[in-house]
Design an enzyme around this catalytic site. Sequence first.
Site, PDB file in Angstrom:
ATOM      1  N   HIS A 100     -21.796  48.835   2.943  1.00 19.36           N
ATOM      2  CA  HIS A 100     -23.228  48.272   2.411  1.00 19.36           C
ATOM      3  C   HIS A 100     -24.357  48.821   3.394  1.00 19.36           C
ATOM      4  O   HIS A 100     -25.569  49.029   2.819  1.00 19.36           O
ATOM      5  CB  HIS A 100     -23.150  46.690   2.896  1.00 19.36           C
ATOM      6  CG  HIS A 100     -22.005  45.912   1.959  1.00 19.36           C
ATOM      7  ND1 HIS A 100     -20.924  45.461   2.922  1.00 19.36           N
ATOM      8  CD2 HIS A 100     -21.760  45.662   0.770  1.00 19.36           C
ATOM      9  CE1 HIS A 100     -19.992  45.084   2.081  1.00 19.36           C
ATOM     10  NE2 HIS A 100     -20.509  45.048   0.590  1.00 19.36           N
TER      11      HIS A 100
ATOM     12  N   LYS B   1     -18.295  53.574  -4.663  1.00 23.80           N
ATOM     13  CA  LYS B   1     -16.997  53.008  -4.568  1.00 23.80           C
ATOM     14  C   LYS B   1     -16.795  52.185  -5.500  1.00 23.80           C
ATOM     15  O   LYS B   1     -15.539  52.228  -6.093  1.00 23.80           O
ATOM     16  CB  LYS B   1     -17.084  52.135  -3.298  1.00 23.80           C
ATOM     17  CG  LYS B   1     -16.042  50.901  -3.186  1.00 23.80           C
ATOM     18  CD  LYS B   1     -14.992  51.679  -2.377  1.00 23.80           C
ATOM     19  CE  LYS B   1     -13.567  50.437  -2.308  1.00 23.80           C
ATOM     20  NZ  LYS B   1     -13.980  49.053  -2.591  1.00 23.80           N
TER      21      LYS B   1
END
Length: 289
Positions: free
Chosen positions: A37, A150
């Site tokens: 993140h 991802k």
Amino acid sequence: MERITEINAMNQRAEMVRRQGRTIGLVPTMGFLHQGHLSLVRMAKAACDFVVVSIFVNPTQFAPGEDLEDYPRDLERDEALLKAEGVDVVFFPSPLAMYPQGSSTTVSVGEEMTRRLCGQSRPTHFNGVTTVVAKLFHMVKPHQAFFGQKDAQQLSIVRKMVRDLNFDLEVVSGPIVREEDGLALSSRNVYLSEAERREALVLSRSLAFAREMVAKGTRDSEEIILGMRSLVEKAASARVDYIAIVDPVDLKPLERIEETALVALAVYVGKTRLIDNWLMEEKNVAHHV
Ligand code: AMP
């Protein structure tokens, strides 16, 4: 760093920033932040004047029986991490604010893309994703929105939604961030026992194996998938959900790897479902031929 929970307040803040002629970057997340993140946050900081990170565990992308209630949460830690990155706003709406009673409109890019790959075992998941992402785009009004490679299928689907619905923003993707031993970072990795954590390496290893096969000249998708499957199945706690080789734009299966291809898999390690992928770019194939 400002914490905004009300949708009106978020709207007004975004309007104000836009009126000042500043660009807004949005990083949508479900929280329990890790370096994957934060790598997106850094990209947003480098590209935009004003960075908003949303934290919302979106109920509509979980099916009954999935891990909505158990999904890990730690707002205090997340806020400390985001503050240290110089984020301007953490947007933390409540489920009721996001989906007030009677809310019934959904956004779907259609079954062609949402029922493949992860959509086989999670048929309603991506409609939940596109619905909440469309809502976040309206609330935060970003010039650029940042998503991780991802979640490759999510990225393709969000790009499709942005094209189809003419959202006036750019979708930017960031590379997969991994642990030193290769495991892709995921908030769900905390579910793994010590033994499962070791066996979870079969995902990244099977992708490395696919990369080697391609490097040696194998082009037949089925041969690569079979090789990957037998590698994954060596781990006692691993059960393949799917392994697929597809076009990264429309997600249609590719019989042969010729140009750009997405090699993607989902594997249950114990009860935890993990995903990983390798985006093979055209230039790499050309290099190996
Ligand atoms: P999530 O909180 O799992 O919904 O993820 C929020 C965003 O972070 C999504 O765009 C993900 O693709 C991205 N992301 C999650 N894990 C990683 C990772 N290991 N590397 C890069 N981006 C990631």
